[in-house]
Scaffold this motif. Structure first.
Motif, PDB file in Angstrom:
ATOM      1  N   LEU A   1       0.830  -1.207   0.000  1.00  0.00           N
ATOM      2  CA  LEU A   1       0.000   0.000   0.000  1.00  0.00           C
ATOM      3  C   LEU A   1       0.864   1.255   0.000  1.00  0.00           C
ATOM      4  CD1 LEU A   1      -2.711   1.493   0.318  1.00  0.00           C
ATOM      5  CD2 LEU A   1      -2.509   1.134   2.782  1.00  0.00           C
TER       6      LEU A   1
ATOM      7  N   LEU B   1       2.520   1.671  -3.562  1.00  0.00           N
ATOM      8  CA  LEU B   1       1.616   2.162  -4.598  1.00  0.00           C
ATOM      9  C   LEU B   1       1.235   3.615  -4.357  1.00  0.00           C
ATOM     10  CD1 LEU B   1      -0.707  -0.959  -5.024  1.00  0.00           C
ATOM     11  CD2 LEU B   1       1.007  -0.111  -6.637  1.00  0.00           C
ATOM     12  N   ALA B   2       1.020   3.970  -3.088  1.00  0.00           N
ATOM     13  CA  ALA B   2       0.698   5.361  -2.792  1.00  0.00           C
ATOM     14  C   ALA B   2       1.853   6.281  -3.155  1.00  0.00           C
ATOM     15  CB  ALA B   2       0.341   5.497  -1.313  1.00  0.00           C
TER      16      ALA B   2
ATOM     17  N   LEU C   1       2.100   6.623  -6.998  1.00  0.00           N
ATOM     18  CA  LEU C   1       1.100   7.540  -7.536  1.00  0.00           C
ATOM     19  C   LEU C   1       1.456   8.997  -7.210  1.00  0.00           C
ATOM     20  CD1 LEU C   1      -2.152   5.538  -6.743  1.00  0.00           C
ATOM     21  CD2 LEU C   1      -1.482   6.366  -9.002  1.00  0.00           C
TER      22      LEU C   1
ATOM     23  N   ALA D   1      -5.006  10.754  -5.110  1.00  0.00           N
ATOM     24  CA  ALA D   1      -5.346   9.329  -5.134  1.00  0.00           C
ATOM     25  C   ALA D   1      -4.557   8.565  -4.075  1.00  0.00           C
ATOM     26  CB  ALA D   1      -5.063   8.749  -6.519  1.00  0.00           C
ATOM     27  N   ALA D   2      -3.281   8.930  -3.892  1.00  0.00           N
ATOM     28  CA  ALA D   2      -2.474   8.271  -2.870  1.00  0.00           C
ATOM     29  C   ALA D   2      -3.039   8.531  -1.481  1.00  0.00           C
ATOM     30  CB  ALA D   2      -1.029   8.760  -2.958  1.00  0.00           C
TER      31      ALA D   2
ATOM     32  N   GLY E   1      -6.198   6.415  -0.898  1.00  0.00           N
ATOM     33  CA  GLY E   1      -5.937   5.015  -0.582  1.00  0.00           C
ATOM     34  C   GLY E   1      -5.443   4.819   0.839  1.00  0.00           C
TER      35      GLY E   1
ATOM     36  N   LEU F   1      -5.822   1.122  -4.999  1.00  0.00           N
ATOM     37  CA  LEU F   1      -4.769   1.953  -5.593  1.00  0.00           C
ATOM     38  C   LEU F   1      -4.186   1.317  -6.845  1.00  0.00           C
ATOM     39  CD1 LEU F   1      -2.711   3.497  -2.647  1.00  0.00           C
ATOM     40  CD2 LEU F   1      -4.453   4.548  -4.084  1.00  0.00           C
TER      41      LEU F   1
ATOM     42  N   ARG G   1      -6.546   1.970  -9.628  1.00  0.00           N
ATOM     43  CA  ARG G   1      -6.419   3.362 -10.051  1.00  0.00           C
ATOM     44  C   ARG G   1      -5.124   3.569 -10.841  1.00  0.00           C
ATOM     45  NH1 ARG G   1      -7.941   8.604  -8.439  1.00  0.00           N
ATOM     46  NH2 ARG G   1      -7.156   9.962 -10.090  1.00  0.00           N
ATOM     47  N   GLY G   2      -4.051   2.920 -10.401  1.00  0.00           N
ATOM     48  CA  GLY G   2      -2.787   3.073 -11.100  1.00  0.00           C
ATOM     49  C   GLY G   2      -2.812   2.525 -12.512  1.00  0.00           C
TER      50      GLY G   2
END
Length: 411
Positions: free
Chosen positions: A302, A305-306, A309, A317-318, A321, A375, A378-379
């Motif tokens: 998590l 990915l945050a 982004l 978006a980060a 999430g 996430l 979304r990515g």
């Protein structure tokens, strides 16, 4: 009767002026003049156009087959006023410009950046070793050692995140990312102990000293290295895919496998580090087991990915999430507390059942896994666009501001 016979000559034909419908690019050129004047190459203009919703279908209205060819015309037609025209002297003996930037970082710079990424994990392990090696331990001495190690590790983590592939430029929403990331990490270290105390009727005041999940903390600190490596790999190959693509759909098809590969590689490395840390530090504190390993891996994924982004221009978006994972963890604690009120005992049943089946670490494991899945989805859309892969030096050029939190272009 001809024109000569009537005495009136027909006016000579004039070429159609290049404005209005005859030159549809001119309107776009004026609308995005600032972007075109500051661009270092057509790829940056293509990224900016996509960020403003210009797709290949929209480019067809400007008589171009795709966004990239439209960006090339804009780059050729709009002069860069703040960049004087520089023509190299003829012949092979032309001297290089004194202010030219190096193509690749020097080996010492690469070594220094790699060493910076290793610092958090090294200091976390050193703190654990110092805690275990204290002779004649007293409560105050152990607390001082732990506090010093925690401070040094936090400073090293801050240094690692401010340099290299994980460096986050200032965007609206960056503070929210830091806030929710701090909550999720804090819950990973002390949340399992707190939840167990709440389920048993505590915590008592004064009560036992909070028990930290040391293995999870060490695994997260060591995960900075694979996170930086995977982020760098994705960024470099994403820019290569942008340079070799001639349409947005082609770019997305090139970048999606890169994102899947980077995510899968990091997840494997994070799980391996979590397993190793729990095996090495099984008696250092905190509950163990498979669920704790999965929780550490889910949280590491998590956070990765945050950060990915946020680095590529999507901090909102980060933050969403990370905030969703923090909200789920906080909701679990609140439900257990609310179940103590008269008539509200059923509220704590879901949390109690989950903890009874898989242990306290199941709560952060589920929360972080669901948020990481969101996430990642979304990515797959946000990170496969041209605006997510600007040239490496573009965001810091001439003190300009980068494309902040770019909206997704319609597909």
């Amino acid at each position: 009767m001809t024109a000569s016979e009537s005495g009136t000559a027909a006016p000579p034909a004039r070429p159609a002026p290049r404005h209005g419908p005859a030159d549809p690019v001119r309107l776009l050129m004026h609308r995005h003049r600032t972007l075109c004047e500051r661009a270092v190459d057509p790829l940056e203009i293509a990224a900016g156009l996509e960020a403003h919703g210009v797709t290949d279908r929209a480019a067809a209205r400007f008589r171009h087959r795709d966004v990239f060819s439209l960006a090339e015309e804009l780059y050729a037609r709009v002069p860069r006023a703040d960049e004087p025209v520089r023509r190299p002297a003829p012949g092979p003996a032309a001297e290089p410009e004194p202010d030219a930037e190096p193509v690749a970082p020097a080996p010492r710079s690469r070594f220094a950046r790699g060493a910076v990424q290793l610092l958090p994990g090294a200091l976390a392990l050193a703190t654990v070793a110092a805690h275990a090696g204290v002779r004649h331990p007293t409560r105050h001495l152990v607390a001082a050692v732990d506090a010093a190690g925690l401070l040094l590790t936090a400073l090293a983590l801050r240094l690692a995140l401010r340099h290299g592939p994980l460096r986050l430029r200032h965007h609206p929403g960056s503070r929210a990312v830091v806030l929710w990331a701090g909550w999720t990490v804090g819950y990973a270290v002390y949340g399992d102990w707190l939840l167990a105390q709440l389920l048993s009727g505590g915590p008592d005041v004064p009560g036992p000293h909070p028990r930290a999940a040391v293995a999870t903390a060490v695994a997260l600190a060591c995960a900075v290295v694979p996170a930086a490596g995977c982020a760098h790999w994705f960024a470099v190959r994403g820019r290569r895919g942008l340079a070799s693509s001639r349409a947005l759909a082609e770019l997305a098809s090139r970048v999606r496998p890169l994102l899947v590969g980077a995510t899968g590689s990091f997840l494997g490395a994070a799980l391996a580090l979590a397993v190793g840390a729990h095996l090495l530090l099984a008696g250092a504190g905190g509950p163990g087991g498979r669920t704790a390993v999965l929780a550490a891996g889910a949280l590491a994924l998590l956070l990765f990915l945050a950060r990915l982004l946020a680095v590529h221009g999507f901090p909102t978006a980060a933050a969403a999430g990370l905030g969703s994972a923090a909200a789920l963890e906080a909701a679990a604690l609140c439900l257990v507390l609310a179940a103590r009120l008269p008539g509200l005992a059923p509220l704590g049943t879901p949390v109690e059942a989950l903890v009874a089946a898989a242990g306290p670490a199941a709560v952060p494991a589920v929360a972080c896994a669901l948020a990481a899945l969101g996430l990642f989805a979304r990515g797959l859309r946000a990170l496969t666009g041209a605006c997510a892969h600007p040239p490496a030096a573009a965001p810091e050029r001439r003190g300009g501001t980068p494309l902040a939190d770019r909206p997704e272009a319609p597909r």
